[in-house]
Write an enzyme that holds these catalytic residues in place. Structure first.
Site, mmCIF file in Angstrom:
data_model
loop_
_atom_site.group_PDB
_atom_site.id
_atom_site.type_symbol
_atom_site.label_atom_id
_atom_site.label_comp_id
_atom_site.label_asym_id
_atom_site.label_seq_id
_atom_site.Cartn_x
_atom_site.Cartn_y
_atom_site.Cartn_z
ATOM 1 N N CYS A 163 0.852 -1.177 0.000
ATOM 2 C CA CYS A 163 0.000 0.000 0.000
ATOM 3 C C CYS A 163 0.895 1.237 0.000
ATOM 4 C CB CYS A 163 -0.943 0.086 1.181
ATOM 5 S SG CYS A 163 -2.070 -1.290 1.299
ATOM 6 N N ARG A 198 3.862 -0.413 -4.852
ATOM 7 C CA ARG A 198 3.554 -0.990 -3.536
ATOM 8 C C ARG A 198 2.206 -1.701 -3.503
ATOM 9 N NH1 ARG A 198 6.937 1.867 0.272
ATOM 10 N NH2 ARG A 198 5.624 1.172 1.959
ATOM 11 N N TRP A 225 -2.972 -2.633 -1.675
ATOM 12 C CA TRP A 225 -2.679 -4.047 -1.897
ATOM 13 C C TRP A 225 -3.526 -4.774 -0.868
ATOM 14 C CZ3 TRP A 225 -0.633 -8.266 0.777
ATOM 15 C CH2 TRP A 225 -0.216 -9.336 -0.013
ATOM 16 N N ASN A 265 -1.643 1.759 6.018
ATOM 17 C CA ASN A 265 -0.815 0.672 5.506
ATOM 18 C C ASN A 265 -0.458 -0.209 6.700
ATOM 19 O OD1 ASN A 265 0.965 -0.968 4.166
ATOM 20 N ND2 ASN A 265 2.609 0.538 4.076
ATOM 21 N N GLY A 266 -0.755 -1.500 6.614
ATOM 22 C CA GLY A 266 -0.487 -2.408 7.729
ATOM 23 C C GLY A 266 -1.706 -3.280 7.969
ATOM 24 N N GLU A 291 15.417 -19.033 -9.034
ATOM 25 C CA GLU A 291 15.134 -17.650 -9.420
ATOM 26 C C GLU A 291 14.513 -17.594 -10.824
ATOM 27 O OE1 GLU A 291 14.832 -14.985 -7.960
ATOM 28 O OE2 GLU A 291 15.044 -13.416 -9.442
ATOM 29 N N LYS A 338 10.842 -16.019 -11.580
ATOM 30 C CA LYS A 338 10.586 -14.940 -12.555
ATOM 31 C C LYS A 338 9.472 -15.359 -13.506
ATOM 32 C CE LYS A 338 12.010 -12.172 -11.025
ATOM 33 N NZ LYS A 338 12.818 -12.206 -9.863
ATOM 34 N N GLU A 356 6.027 -15.399 -11.702
ATOM 35 C CA GLU A 356 5.562 -14.062 -11.334
ATOM 36 C C GLU A 356 4.985 -13.297 -12.517
ATOM 37 O OE1 GLU A 356 8.154 -11.780 -8.143
ATOM 38 O OE2 GLU A 356 9.365 -12.620 -9.740
ATOM 39 N N HIS A 393 14.469 -38.233 -7.700
ATOM 40 C CA HIS A 393 13.783 -38.608 -6.450
ATOM 41 C C HIS A 393 12.317 -38.173 -6.455
ATOM 42 C CE1 HIS A 393 17.564 -39.919 -4.805
ATOM 43 N NE2 HIS A 393 18.097 -38.766 -5.156
ATOM 44 N N LYS A 431 5.802 -4.471 -4.687
ATOM 45 C CA LYS A 431 7.275 -4.378 -4.655
ATOM 46 C C LYS A 431 7.823 -4.426 -3.230
ATOM 47 C CE LYS A 431 11.096 -3.541 -6.969
ATOM 48 N NZ LYS A 431 11.543 -4.725 -7.716
HETATM 49 C C1 F6R Z 1 10.641 -11.425 -6.871
HETATM 50 C C2 F6R Z 1 10.423 -10.404 -5.885
HETATM 51 C C3 F6R Z 1 10.111 -10.799 -4.488
HETATM 52 C C4 F6R Z 1 11.079 -10.079 -3.556
HETATM 53 C C5 F6R Z 1 10.711 -10.341 -2.092
HETATM 54 C C6 F6R Z 1 11.711 -9.710 -1.147
HETATM 55 O O1 F6R Z 1 10.849 -10.890 -8.129
HETATM 56 O O2 F6R Z 1 10.535 -9.250 -6.190
HETATM 57 O O3 F6R Z 1 10.178 -12.171 -4.308
HETATM 58 O O4 F6R Z 1 12.365 -10.529 -3.843
HETATM 59 O O5 F6R Z 1 9.441 -9.830 -1.849
HETATM 60 O O6 F6R Z 1 11.826 -8.338 -1.350
HETATM 61 P P1 F6R Z 1 13.005 -7.516 -0.710
HETATM 62 O O7 F6R Z 1 14.243 -7.833 -1.448
HETATM 63 O O8 F6R Z 1 12.593 -6.082 -0.893
HETATM 64 O O9 F6R Z 1 13.087 -7.912 0.725
#
Ligand code: F6R
Length: 614
Positions: free
Chosen positions: A2, A27, A75, A101-102, A487, A491, A494, A510, A609
């Site tokens: 948020c 956010r 969010w 926010n929270g 990773e 990606k 996501e 396994h 984010k």
């Molecule tokens: C993946 C992604 C999330 C963040 C995770 C941690 O692309 O962006 O998985 O990596 O939310 O975020 P930070 O690094 O800000 O703690």
């Protein structure tokens, strides 16, 4: 999660708040809303479901007029994505507007007692209890500040809140409790602002200050006063705002994500800058807080993070064990704090967080501090909560990352972790001079080699056209490339909403091997390293079961080309930089598949984010 923004001053608040919300959209972007107060008269609230641009176009004939206002981009946590659940929320009389926010952890109990006292609710959110609680204080004849301050103790959980009251024009109240993604107040020319993050303040604020836990800010055009819940004034220093925080643009690229992938040679270069003395053959991470004796006395390094940052931690663990010869572990921050971890002064904890505001990582960092562990952070957000909890922060220096899926901050983290491994190895005398010199040379060559990986986007585009209709992918890697497989899979899921699993290739037999058929492409990370022959075996196993293999391999590897269906090429490289070269290939594959499927790659559904809730 948020985004919050508030403005009080001589200008029209509406356009300033809308612009601020746009820069905070990373956010959360389920719904957005603003409240603007026109003198003591009218409190106008406008909301829309969807992104901030929906709200902006809804207000295209003009935002409500007024010079005090606040806004929110949501969010969803409590209550579905709907207009009624969008912020700002109001009290029964429609005199207060509140953005939050929270999570109000005790909202059910608070709501029940408010309902019993005759309050009516318009939404399913936890946040709506807040204006009603303030309303009760005002009804008892308290001032706006005195009605607002008790929220600090009455609301359980972590919060950032901004409120305005129709009967107090020209004033905003803001509060921070715990780690709910931060709240920053800014001073401009006879105007004051408050927001969840710097980009929303930058155009107008000249000096800013971060609110600490349990602080309340009273914003008027003339000043920002910070007080405790009991009304004691807290002296605060307002620092000039850094222009680095300015809103980034796409620089001619179709998406921020692509721009950020393409920036990675510079990202790695800037993560190295000033941290290596190539002549002396030494790493010097700024502000590294351990003395030589403490480095020698280290018994363990623990790396924590979430999502992509956890994957960086898993790579870092291997680099630190290799170079420093000290036991290293990587763990998800969200699991770490719930298992009563053993930490002491001989444990170095490295917290990785691009946002510096991830609630799980901040809580884990708090735990480390309480237990007396040594704590450093790797972070991209100047002034964020993580940087303030850690004894020292190694800045990612990646610049704003706007795409919700992390890309360049991952590479920045890997670069800093390699430096940290070398610095610890140097300090513990675990690393021969020659290996150190060679490793530094390899790191220095990474930006150039990375440039080669992203020079031709054609293969990724072609691969995306060929594979965008598949519903499941398996990513395999070994050793340092196991976290890179995780990773790559993250990606893809996501940004294209395709189900993808990352697996250590040796584990395939396994269980996951049962899934292999022609409907599940396998992305195999197979550069020419010591585990290459084992990876070839795994590729054979997939092929023998009718699977399709997309390999990421070393330039000129004819053997691999002959065994696989498709090959994405990266330059030959030593293990310390191999993940820096393989990762962009996987990012580009995911990006183009997402684009091919018509997905919103910069703002994938359900994500945000900064994950400021647990
Ligand atoms: C993946 C992604 C999330 C963040 C995770 C941690 O692309 O962006 O998985 O990596 O939310 O975020 P930070 O690094 O800000 O703690």
């Amino acid at each position: 999660m948020c985004g919050i923004v508030g403005y009080v001053g001589p200008r029209q608040a509406g356009p300033i708040i809308l612009r601020g919300l746009q820069s905070l959209e990373y956010r959360g972007y389920d719904s957005a809303g603003i409240a603007v107060l026109d003198g003591p008269g009218e409190l106008a609230i406008r909301k829309s479901v969807g992104k901030v641009r929906e709200l902006t176009s809804f207000l295209s004939n003009g935002a409500p007029s007024g010079t005090t206002g606040l806004g929110h981009t949501r969010w969803a946590t409590h209550g579905k994505v709907a207009l009624t659940n969008a912020h700002p929320h109001m009290d029964c009389r429609g005199e207060l507007a509140v953005v939050h926010n929270g999570i109000v952890e005790n909202y059910l109990e608070l709501k029940k007692s408010l309902l019993e006292r005759g309050h009516t609710f318009a939404s399913e959110t936890d946040s709506e209890v807040i204006p009603h609680l303030i309303e009760e204080g005002l009804a008892q004849g308290k001032s706006f500040e005195d009605a607002f301050a008790p929220l600090v103790d009455r609301l359980h959980g972590a919060h950032a809140i901004v409120a305005l009251w129709k009967k107090a024009p020209g004033k905003l109240l803001a509060m921070r409790r715990g780690n709910a993604g931060g709240l920053i107040v800014g001073l401009g020319q006879s105007e004051a602002l408050v927001a969840s993050d710097l980009p929303a303040l930058v155009p107008l604020a000249r000096r800013v200050c971060f609110l600490e836990d349990r602080e309340i800010a009273v914003l008027t055009p003339a000043e920002v006063k910070v007080i405790t819940p009991l009304g004691r004034v807290v002296p605060k220093r307002f620092d000039p705002v850094s222009t680095d925080a300015a809103w980034a643009d796409k620089g001619g690229y179709k998406h921020f994500m692509l721009k950020e992938i393409m920036e990675q040679p510079q990202t790695v270069g800037s993560a190295l800058r000033g941290r290596v003395d190539f002549e002396a053959g030494e790493v010097r991470l700024e502000g590294f807080p351990l003395s030589r004796e403490q480095v020698l006395d280290l018994r363990r390094v623990l790396l924590i993070g979430c999502g992509t940052s956890l994957h960086a931690a898993m790579v870092g663990r291997r680099l630190i064990e290799t170079f420093a010869g000290v036991p290293a572990e990587a763990e998800s921050s969200s699991e770490f704090r719930y298992r009563n971890p053993t930490i002491d002064a001989h444990t170095l904890v490295v917290a990785i967080a691009q946002s510096g505001e991830t609630a799980d990582t901040l809580a884990a960092m708090d735990e480390v501090r309480q237990k007396g562990g040594r704590l450093v952070a790797i972070c991209n957000a100047e002034g964020s909560q993580a940087t303030r909890l850690a004894e020292a922060t190694f800045s990612m220096r990646a610049g704003p990352e706007i795409g919700v899926a992390s890309t360049k901050t991952f590479l920045a983290s890997l670069t800093i972790l390699a430096l940290l491994g070398l610095q610890l190895g140097q300090g513990r005398e675990a690393l021969g001079r020659q290996l150190l010199q060679e490793s530094l040379g390899h790191l220095a060559s990474a930006p150039y080699l990375l440039g080669q990986v992203i020079a031709d986007l054609g293969p990724y585009q072609r691969m995306a056209r060929r594979f965008c209709h598949y519903e499941h992918f398996l990513y395999l890697g070994r050793g340092i490339h196991h976290p890179i497989a995780l990773e790559g899979a993250l990606k893809l899921k996501e940004i294209s909403y395709i189900h993808a699993e990352g697996y250590p290739a040796g584990e395939m037999k396994h269980g996951p091997i049962a899934l292999i058929d022609d409907k599940m492409p396998v992305v195999a990370i197979a550069p020419r390293d010591e585990l290459y022959p084992k990876m070839l075996n795994n590729i054979e196993e997939v092929k023998a079961r009718g699977g399709t293999v997309i390999a990421v391999g070393t330039q000129g590897d004819q053997e691999l080309a002959a065994k696989t269906d498709h090959l994405l090429i990266v330059p030959a490289s030593p293990p310390i930089i191999a993940p820096l070269l393989v990762t962009p290939a996987l990012q580009l594959l995911a990006y183009y598949i997402g684009v091919q499927k018509g997905c919103d790659v910069d703002q994938p559904r359900n994500l945000a984010k900064s994950v400021t809730v647990e």
